[in-house]
Design a protein around this motif. Structure first.
Motif, PDB file in Angstrom:
ATOM      1  N   ASP A   3       0.834  -1.205   0.000  1.00 40.34           N
ATOM      2  CA  ASP A   3       0.000   0.000   0.000  1.00 40.34           C
ATOM      3  C   ASP A   3       0.864   1.248   0.000  1.00 40.34           C
ATOM      4  N   VAL A   4       1.929   1.216   0.791  1.00 34.88           N
ATOM      5  CA  VAL A   4       2.802   2.383   0.900  1.00 34.88           C
ATOM      6  C   VAL A   4       3.525   2.609  -0.431  1.00 34.88           C
ATOM      7  N   ALA A   7       1.117   4.081  -2.853  1.00 30.59           N
ATOM      8  CA  ALA A   7       0.880   5.493  -2.546  1.00 30.59           C
ATOM      9  C   ALA A   7       2.033   6.361  -3.048  1.00 30.59           C
ATOM     10  N   THR A  89       4.770  15.875   6.801  1.00 26.72           N
ATOM     11  CA  THR A  89       3.938  15.668   7.991  1.00 26.72           C
ATOM     12  C   THR A  89       2.792  14.716   7.671  1.00 26.72           C
ATOM     13  N   ALA A  90       2.106  14.976   6.559  1.00 29.12           N
ATOM     14  CA  ALA A  90       0.999  14.111   6.153  1.00 29.12           C
ATOM     15  C   ALA A  90       1.508  12.686   5.910  1.00 29.12           C
ATOM     16  N   SER A  91       2.677  12.573   5.288  1.00 27.76           N
ATOM     17  CA  SER A  91       3.232  11.247   4.998  1.00 27.76           C
ATOM     18  C   SER A  91       3.493  10.468   6.282  1.00 27.76           C
ATOM     19  N   LEU A  92       4.049  11.163   7.285  1.00 26.29           N
ATOM     20  CA  LEU A  92       4.404  10.474   8.524  1.00 26.29           C
ATOM     21  C   LEU A  92       3.195  10.222   9.424  1.00 26.29           C
ATOM     22  N   VAL A  93       2.162  11.052   9.276  1.00 25.21           N
ATOM     23  CA  VAL A  93       0.933  10.782  10.022  1.00 25.21           C
ATOM     24  C   VAL A  93       0.224   9.580   9.394  1.00 25.21           C
ATOM     25  N   ALA A  94       0.279   9.495   8.056  1.00 24.38           N
ATOM     26  CA  ALA A  94      -0.351   8.376   7.363  1.00 24.38           C
ATOM     27  C   ALA A  94       0.422   7.081   7.599  1.00 24.38           C
ATOM     28  N   VAL A  95       1.738   7.186   7.602  1.00 24.27           N
ATOM     29  CA  VAL A  95       2.589   6.005   7.802  1.00 24.27           C
ATOM     30  C   VAL A  95       3.594   6.327   8.911  1.00 24.27           C
ATOM     31  N   PRO A  96       3.185   6.162  10.167  1.00 22.96           N
ATOM     32  CA  PRO A  96       4.056   6.591  11.268  1.00 22.96           C
ATOM     33  C   PRO A  96       5.307   5.728  11.441  1.00 22.96           C
ATOM     34  N   ARG A  98       8.426   5.038  10.302  1.00 27.51           N
ATOM     35  CA  ARG A  98       9.189   5.848   9.349  1.00 27.51           C
ATOM     36  C   ARG A  98      10.055   5.022   8.416  1.00 27.51           C
TER      37      ARG A  98
ATOM     38  N   TRP B  96      -3.595   9.461  -2.656  1.00 27.32           N
ATOM     39  CA  TRP B  96      -2.403   8.785  -2.126  1.00 27.32           C
ATOM     40  C   TRP B  96      -2.544   8.550  -0.633  1.00 27.32           C
ATOM     41  N   ASN B 101      -3.330   3.834   3.775  1.00 31.04           N
ATOM     42  CA  ASN B 101      -4.018   3.166   4.869  1.00 31.04           C
ATOM     43  C   ASN B 101      -5.055   2.160   4.395  1.00 31.04           C
TER      44      ASN B 101
END
Lengths: 266, 305
Positions: A3-4, A7, A89-96, A98, B96, B101
């Motif tokens: 998924d990542v 994205a 920020t959005a990237s790390l909130v979505a995929v914490p 790292r 994206w 998720n």
């Protein structure tokens, strides 16, 4: 993880800079065409004595640093554009996690730059060969099939420099810093190393990114007669040694990036 | 459910958040108030795992954010609305995000519709106003239909219509049983939106209370004007109220409600020209509470505090 990666692939596809890089890569191919036409025109009008002394760097070797630079910038932008715009920020909130986020970026950017780099190099090579035709240009006469390992190695080196750029971009969180790093890796360092005294000239040059594909593909001597400057292709490492150096570039840059990303605040 | 326990975060020698503890429960809107630099954003960033605390914990549903699987389906967050790649369209930005998720792509047009951006979804974000970006940020927060929502100053840049819309949205989200934490440095905004208030200053907890309690505690009494003010003052004092005469001839009455003041006056045949509860002291109460903790403040007249 898939998924990542998907994205990150979407991210690359949905910004204009990716298409700009693609356009500049096409421009590199176009310059290759122009250079070939110029060479052919000159050759055809030259006297037999001049023809006998005629030198030509194989186009794919000549253009490799350009392709590395152009596609390398794509690797840098894949991460520094996020720091510049705050999207990180959005990237790390979505995929914490790292490491996973960086892994997804590396996978998607790696795949895109491998395809883009290989396609550009192959296009430069094939258009050059097509224009040169049957003329006996030195370095441009080997059967196409014989050059395939070299072309593949060149594509690989483009991916490596893009991922090194991605790693250094993550480390510095700066587009300018990342782009300068890529310029150094593709042009400055390979050029400077050719002016070192022996034996360092050979040792250092052999580990430079534009020289690694030849070594990796087992091309024992460059067809180029240039021995100094950015377009000198110097070989010195065996294929496995070249592979080890390529992996070391990746490991250093991405290892440092992982540490920076996981140990410090976003 | 949000739990902040003894959270401490330092930047160099500066302590941004200092042993801060509070809880945010579901079913209501909790306002997170404090002057600029009080540590609101740092606390929210710690909750989302964006910065690592020096000590203490910031938990969502009892767990650190970074350990949540598909976190956007548990927590939705809007931190900085302008932090979006301007070259991407709203549609692609949300696509994206949804992909990371495993959120169904059908949610993307749904949330765009919900925040009123459906018509401009295919335009690059660079051309958006701040208000539109706030809406996009809210759309991103709602994407995974999470039970916990964290909004950092969501009304910034919104027009009155947008502000009213946000208020309604927050209330609806809370009414649906969600946990809603909403930061602001404006008490007037919270008064209309929040049920509970967590007030911090210089990284420390100042008050953890309900809006009603705060109003009651810091109410300024009732303003009363009457042609027979002196007589009335005596009667009210006798009945147990605290009465002070204002310079303009009006009375400030504390400890007695408007109804009783009116009854008392009527029983004694005293006319009243005005009876105004000074309940709007919430803003003042907030200023008073945070007076010592404002990080940046202009020196007032006379140079003193």
């Amino acid at each position: 993880m898939s998924d990542v990666i998907a994205a990150e692939w979407l991210k690359l596809r949905s910004v204009r800079s990716t298409y700009y890089v693609l356009a500049v890569a096409a421009l590199v191919v176009l310059f290759g065409v122009l250079l070939s036409i110029q060479g052919v025109t000159y050759y055809d009008q030259a006297s037999p004595e001049v023809k006998a002394r005629f030198q030509a760097i194989p186009l794919e070797e000549y253009f490799l640093p350009f392709v590395q630079l152009v596609v390398g910038i794509l690797g840098v932008l894949a991460v520094t554009s996020e720091y510049a715009t705050g999207t990180i920020t959005a990237s790390l909130v979505a995929v914490p996690r790292r490491g996973v986020m960086l892994g997804g970026k590396v996978a998607a950017t790696g795949a895109v730059t491998l395809v883009m780099g290989t396609a550009t190099i192959v296009a430069v090579f094939l258009t050059g060969r097509w224009i040169i035709g049957g003329r006996p240009f030195p370095g441009n006469t080997a059967p196409v099939a014989d050059r395939l390992p070299l072309l593949a190695a060149m594509g690989l080196s483009v991916m490596v420099i893009a991922l090194v750029g991605l790693g250094l971009g993550t480390l510095m969180r700066s587009t300018a810093g990342g782009v300068v790093s890529v310029v150094f890796l593709a042009f400055v360092l390979p050029s400077v190393s050719t002016y070192l005294p022996d034996p360092w000239k050979g040792r250092i040059s052999a580990a430079m990114l534009p020289n690694l594909p030849g070594e990796l593909a087992g091309v024992t001597a460059s067809a180029s007669s240039i021995t100094e400057g950015p377009f000198a292709r110097i070989v010195g490492l065996p294929p496995l040694g070249a592979l080890a150096v390529l992996v070391a570039y990746l490991a250093l840059a991405l290892g440092a990036a992982t540490l920076r990303l996981t140990r410090t605040d976003a | 459910m949000i739990e902040v326990r003894e959270l401490t975060k330092r930047y160099g020698s500066a302590t941004a958040v200092d042993r801060l503890s509070f809880e945010v429960g579901p079913g209501r809107v909790t306002g997170f108030l404090g002057p600029n630099g009080a540590g609101k954003s740092t606390t929210m960033r710690a909750l989302l795992g964006l910065c690592a605390p020096a000590s203490g914990a910031a938990l969502v549903d009892g767990r650190p954010y970074a350990s949540l699987r598909r976190p956007m389906t548990r927590v939705g967050a809007l931190l900085d609305a302008s932090a979006v790649h301007g070259g991407r369209t709203a549609l692609n930005h949300l696509r994206w995000l949804a992909r990371t998720n495993g959120i169904a792509q059908a949610r993307v047009p749904a949330v765009l519709e919900q925040v009123g951006l459906a018509g401009v979804a295919r335009r690059r974000v660079a051309g958006y106003s701040l208000g539109m970006r706030q809406r996009l940020g809210i759309a991103a927060a709602l994407l995974g239909d999470p039970g916990v929502l964290i909004f950092d100053e969501p009304v910034n840049g919104l027009d009155p219509d947008g502000i009213r819309w946000i208020r309604g949205l927050m209330r609806d989200l809370a009414a649906g049983g969600r946990t809603v934490l909403l930061s602001s440095h404006l008490m007037s905004e919270m008064e209309l939106t929040a049920d509970r208030l967590v007030i911090i200053g210089r990284g420390r907890l100042i008050a953890d209370t309900s809006v009603a309690e705060l109003t009651a505690r810091h109410g300024r009494g009732v303003l009363v004007r009457s042609p027979r003010a002196d007589e009335l003052a005596g009667m009210l004092a006798e009945a147990g109220a605290g009465v002070t005469a204002d310079p303009g001839g009006a009375l400030s009455v504390t400890g007695m409600e408007v109804d009783r003041i009116g009854d008392l006056a009527a029983r004694n045949g005293i006319a009243l020209y005005e009876v105004t509860p000074r309940g709007a002291g919430l803003e003042e109460a907030y200023m008073e509470l945070t007076a010592d903790s404002a990080e940046h403040r202009a020196i007032t007249e006379g140079g003193g505090r």
